[in-house]
Write a protein that holds these residues in place. Structure first.
Motif, PDB file in Angstrom:
ATOM      1  N   LYS A   1      -0.262  -0.048  -6.701  1.00 47.02           N
ATOM      2  CA  LYS A   1      -1.021   1.036  -7.317  1.00 47.02           C
ATOM      3  C   LYS A   1      -1.908   1.715  -6.277  1.00 47.02           C
ATOM      4  CE  LYS A   1      -1.124  -0.826 -12.020  1.00 47.02           C
ATOM      5  NZ  LYS A   1      -1.992  -1.269 -13.143  1.00 47.02           N
ATOM      6  N   ARG A   2      -1.947   3.049  -6.344  1.00 48.86           N
ATOM      7  CA  ARG A   2      -2.708   3.816  -5.365  1.00 48.86           C
ATOM      8  C   ARG A   2      -4.169   3.379  -5.331  1.00 48.86           C
ATOM      9  NH1 ARG A   2      -2.551   8.793  -2.704  1.00 48.86           N
ATOM     10  NH2 ARG A   2      -4.562   9.849  -2.538  1.00 48.86           N
ATOM     11  N   GLU A   3      -4.695   2.998  -6.487  1.00 48.27           N
ATOM     12  CA  GLU A   3      -6.099   2.615  -6.554  1.00 48.27           C
ATOM     13  C   GLU A   3      -6.409   1.383  -5.706  1.00 48.27           C
ATOM     14  OE1 GLU A   3      -5.002   5.262  -9.626  1.00 48.27           O
ATOM     15  OE2 GLU A   3      -4.176   3.261  -9.182  1.00 48.27           O
ATOM     16  N   LEU A   4      -5.418   0.511  -5.491  1.00 46.50           N
ATOM     17  CA  LEU A   4      -5.651  -0.653  -4.629  1.00 46.50           C
ATOM     18  C   LEU A   4      -6.042  -0.196  -3.235  1.00 46.50           C
ATOM     19  CD1 LEU A   4      -5.529  -3.725  -4.023  1.00 46.50           C
ATOM     20  CD2 LEU A   4      -3.116  -3.360  -3.405  1.00 46.50           C
ATOM     21  N   TYR A   5      -5.369   0.832  -2.726  1.00 43.45           N
ATOM     22  CA  TYR A   5      -5.658   1.330  -1.387  1.00 43.45           C
ATOM     23  C   TYR A   5      -6.939   2.169  -1.366  1.00 43.45           C
ATOM     24  CZ  TYR A   5      -0.663   0.211  -1.318  1.00 43.45           C
ATOM     25  OH  TYR A   5       0.545  -0.419  -1.470  1.00 43.45           O
ATOM     26  N   THR A   6      -7.058   3.089  -2.333  1.00 38.65           N
ATOM     27  CA  THR A   6      -8.184   4.034  -2.292  1.00 38.65           C
ATOM     28  C   THR A   6      -9.505   3.405  -2.707  1.00 38.65           C
ATOM     29  OG1 THR A   6      -7.666   4.801  -4.529  1.00 38.65           O
ATOM     30  CG2 THR A   6      -6.687   6.015  -2.689  1.00 38.65           C
ATOM     31  N   ASP A   7      -9.467   2.481  -3.668  1.00 40.04           N
ATOM     32  CA  ASP A   7     -10.704   1.939  -4.235  1.00 40.04           C
ATOM     33  C   ASP A   7     -11.076   0.563  -3.689  1.00 40.04           C
ATOM     34  OD1 ASP A   7     -10.502   4.224  -5.724  1.00 40.04           O
ATOM     35  OD2 ASP A   7     -10.021   3.225  -7.617  1.00 40.04           O
ATOM     36  N   THR A   8     -10.116  -0.154  -3.123  1.00 35.05           N
ATOM     37  CA  THR A   8     -10.391  -1.526  -2.692  1.00 35.05           C
ATOM     38  C   THR A   8     -10.174  -1.724  -1.196  1.00 35.05           C
ATOM     39  OG1 THR A   8      -9.808  -2.381  -4.882  1.00 35.05           O
ATOM     40  CG2 THR A   8      -9.829  -3.957  -3.067  1.00 35.05           C
ATOM     41  N   LEU A   9      -8.945  -1.555  -0.742  1.00 35.80           N
ATOM     42  CA  LEU A   9      -8.619  -1.950   0.636  1.00 35.80           C
ATOM     43  C   LEU A   9      -9.252  -1.028   1.678  1.00 35.80           C
ATOM     44  CD1 LEU A   9      -4.874  -3.035   0.309  1.00 35.80           C
ATOM     45  CD2 LEU A   9      -6.948  -4.417   0.111  1.00 35.80           C
TER      46      LEU A   9
ATOM     47  N   GLU B   1      15.647  -1.732 -12.407  1.00 33.08           N
ATOM     48  CA  GLU B   1      14.570  -0.737 -12.334  1.00 33.08           C
ATOM     49  C   GLU B   1      13.260  -1.371 -11.876  1.00 33.08           C
ATOM     50  OE1 GLU B   1      17.817   0.615 -14.743  1.00 33.08           O
ATOM     51  OE2 GLU B   1      16.570  -1.191 -14.918  1.00 33.08           O
ATOM     52  N   ARG B   2      13.012  -2.603 -12.320  1.00 37.37           N
ATOM     53  CA  ARG B   2      11.786  -3.254 -11.872  1.00 37.37           C
ATOM     54  C   ARG B   2      11.942  -3.779 -10.447  1.00 37.37           C
ATOM     55  NH1 ARG B   2       8.550  -8.368 -14.447  1.00 37.37           N
ATOM     56  NH2 ARG B   2       6.972  -8.416 -12.801  1.00 37.37           N
ATOM     57  N   ALA B   3      13.126  -4.274 -10.105  1.00 38.84           N
ATOM     58  CA  ALA B   3      13.363  -4.725  -8.732  1.00 38.84           C
ATOM     59  C   ALA B   3      13.112  -3.597  -7.739  1.00 38.84           C
ATOM     60  CB  ALA B   3      14.787  -5.251  -8.589  1.00 38.84           C
ATOM     61  N   ALA B   4      13.424  -2.372  -8.142  1.00 41.73           N
ATOM     62  CA  ALA B   4      13.277  -1.210  -7.263  1.00 41.73           C
ATOM     63  C   ALA B   4      11.899  -0.574  -7.338  1.00 41.73           C
ATOM     64  CB  ALA B   4      14.335  -0.168  -7.614  1.00 41.73           C
ATOM     65  N   SER B   5      11.020  -1.102  -8.171  1.00 43.22           N
ATOM     66  CA  SER B   5       9.778  -0.397  -8.495  1.00 43.22           C
ATOM     67  C   SER B   5       8.840  -0.230  -7.308  1.00 43.22           C
ATOM     68  CB  SER B   5       9.049  -1.128  -9.636  1.00 43.22           C
ATOM     69  OG  SER B   5       8.705  -2.458  -9.249  1.00 43.22           O
TER      70      SER B   5
ATOM     71  N   GLU C   1       2.082  10.545   1.777  1.00 44.71           N
ATOM     72  CA  GLU C   1       1.004  10.111   0.891  1.00 44.71           C
ATOM     73  C   GLU C   1       0.206   8.972   1.528  1.00 44.71           C
ATOM     74  OE1 GLU C   1       2.654   9.117  -2.905  1.00 44.71           O
ATOM     75  OE2 GLU C   1       3.635  11.073  -3.154  1.00 44.71           O
ATOM     76  N   TYR C   2       0.887   8.089   2.238  1.00 44.43           N
ATOM     77  CA  TYR C   2       0.209   6.980   2.917  1.00 44.43           C
ATOM     78  C   TYR C   2      -0.454   7.453   4.208  1.00 44.43           C
ATOM     79  CZ  TYR C   2       2.535   3.945  -0.423  1.00 44.43           C
ATOM     80  OH  TYR C   2       2.953   3.341  -1.582  1.00 44.43           O
ATOM     81  N   ILE C   3       0.197   8.375   4.901  1.00 45.75           N
ATOM     82  CA  ILE C   3      -0.425   8.942   6.099  1.00 45.75           C
ATOM     83  C   ILE C   3      -1.712   9.667   5.732  1.00 45.75           C
ATOM     84  CG2 ILE C   3      -0.132  10.688   7.900  1.00 45.75           C
ATOM     85  CD1 ILE C   3       2.806   9.846   8.073  1.00 45.75           C
ATOM     86  N   ASP C   4      -1.697  10.376   4.610  1.00 46.32           N
ATOM     87  CA  ASP C   4      -2.904  11.085   4.156  1.00 46.32           C
ATOM     88  C   ASP C   4      -4.044  10.112   3.832  1.00 46.32           C
ATOM     89  OD1 ASP C   4      -1.597  13.482   4.439  1.00 46.32           O
ATOM     90  OD2 ASP C   4      -1.106  13.697   2.313  1.00 46.32           O
ATOM     91  N   LEU C   5      -3.700   8.880   3.469  1.00 43.37           N
ATOM     92  CA  LEU C   5      -4.731   7.877   3.215  1.00 43.37           C
ATOM     93  C   LEU C   5      -5.350   7.357   4.506  1.00 43.37           C
ATOM     94  CD1 LEU C   5      -3.095   5.711   0.384  1.00 43.37           C
ATOM     95  CD2 LEU C   5      -4.954   7.373   0.150  1.00 43.37           C
TER      96      LEU C   5
END
Length: 337
Positions: free
Chosen positions: A198-206, A277-281, A298-302
């Motif tokens: 989840k994006r929030e893991l990177y933006t809000d935590t890590l 579908e979950r394996a590929a998630s 999206e990750y480079i922008d972070l």
């Protein structure tokens, strides 16, 4: 000094035997990748068809077969199966053989790789403390002679690494939680984490934890490389790209589902029960190179500048050649490196 963009290849040691994996590493350098990272697992995610070559001798073979590519672990645990002094000796040797090309990526470990040898598996607080102590010992052995260390978990007595790295070997810390991420910001040369959460893991935590660690260490953002292990499945056939992720279904298990799982047979059973579908998630699955670039951006922008691409399929030659020809040039056109 500004850290340059780098685009690397993840060598899937859990999926391929050491000789085959070595050929993929050589091919990755030829295809234009900047770095190669390999995990050091004692057991693979899957019991049937799995592999688990030791990373340290494999990196020595890779260095001998390549000319300039940067290589390292993502990650190795220096605080259970290995005494940190042994890690310091091994990476000191690698650093002496291949100066400026070696990175030691470390982490606090997983039960799957340690408990099988009869080792204890303590709570996270102790695993974190062991990691900090191990890093201190490794760095001290690389810079001092006759090291006597009396720690809570490890000891040395008049220890000397006689063949030290001729140029410093950077230490990167792999983390998926705030404590280890702060440690990376405070004392490591790089921070390693993985994509698809989840994006929030990177933006809000890590990333806030990394910034906090950098500030506490009196450093700047340019002192710490930011490495994202990117999970990407790229092929001209979308169904093939989707099905390629099946082998890596264990990565889609939640922490609660795989917590304390010590047996690759049980890990494989849990993963095989997941729908495709979950394996590929956790993967970027697309036939469009521009879509891959947009999702990677999206990750480079972070703030991530070292992107290491993990292709899940059995035909790694196909992945390396396709990604090297169709995706890497687009990324370099935008970001250099």
């Amino acid at each position: 000094m500004t850290i340059p963009f780098r685009f690397g290849y993840k060598a899937s040691a859990e999926q391929f035997g050491p000789a085959e994996l070595l050929e993929y590493g050589v091919l990755a350098e030829q295809a234009g990748f900047d770095s190669i990272f390999v995990s050091d697992h004692f057991q693979p995610w899957n019991h049937e068809g799995g592999h688990a070559p030791a990373a340290m001798p494999w990196l020595g073979a890779l260095g001998a077969r390549t000319e300039k590519i940067i290589m390292g672990t993502s990650v190795l645990t220096p605080s259970f199966r290995y005494h940190p002094g042994v890690v310091a000796q091994a990476f000191g040797t690698l650093g002496a053989l291949f100066p400026g090309r070696v990175i030691l990526g470390v982490g606090s470990g997983e039960a799957l790789n340690e408990v099988v040898l009869g080792l204890p598996w303590p709570e996270m607080k102790e695993r974190f403390a062991r990691l900090k102590e191990a890093i201190t010992i490794i760095e001290t052995l690389w810079t001092e002679d006759r090291v006597t260390y009396e720690g809570q978990f490890f000891r040395t007595q008049d220890a000397t690494i006689y063949d030290k790295p001729t140029t410093p070997v950077p230490i990167y810390i792999g983390a998926s939680g705030p404590a280890a991420t702060r440690l990376a910001g405070r004392m490591a040369d790089g921070f390693i984490t993985t994509s698809g959460k989840k994006r929030e893991l990177y933006t809000d935590t890590l990333l806030p934890a990394l910034a906090e660690g950098i500030e506490k260490g009196g450093r700047t953002a340019d002192d710490v490389d930011t490495l994202m292990e990117m999970k990407v499945s790229f092929d001209h056939d979308r169904e093939r790209a989707l099905q390629d992720t099946r082998y890596w279904a264990p990565l889609a298990l939640t922490p609660e589902e795989k917590m304390g799982v010590e047996d690759p047979i049980e890990m494989q059973r849990l993963a095989d029960a997941l729908p495709i579908e979950r394996a590929a998630s956790r993967w970027i699955v697309s036939t469009d190179p521009d879509e891959h670039v947009a999702r990677i951006n999206e990750y480079i922008d972070l703030g991530f500048k070292h992107l290491v691409f993990h292709g899940p399929g059995a035909d790694q030659r196909r992945f390396i050649e396709l990604y090297g020809a169709e995706v890497l040039p687009r990324l370099r056109a935008q970001h250099g490196g």
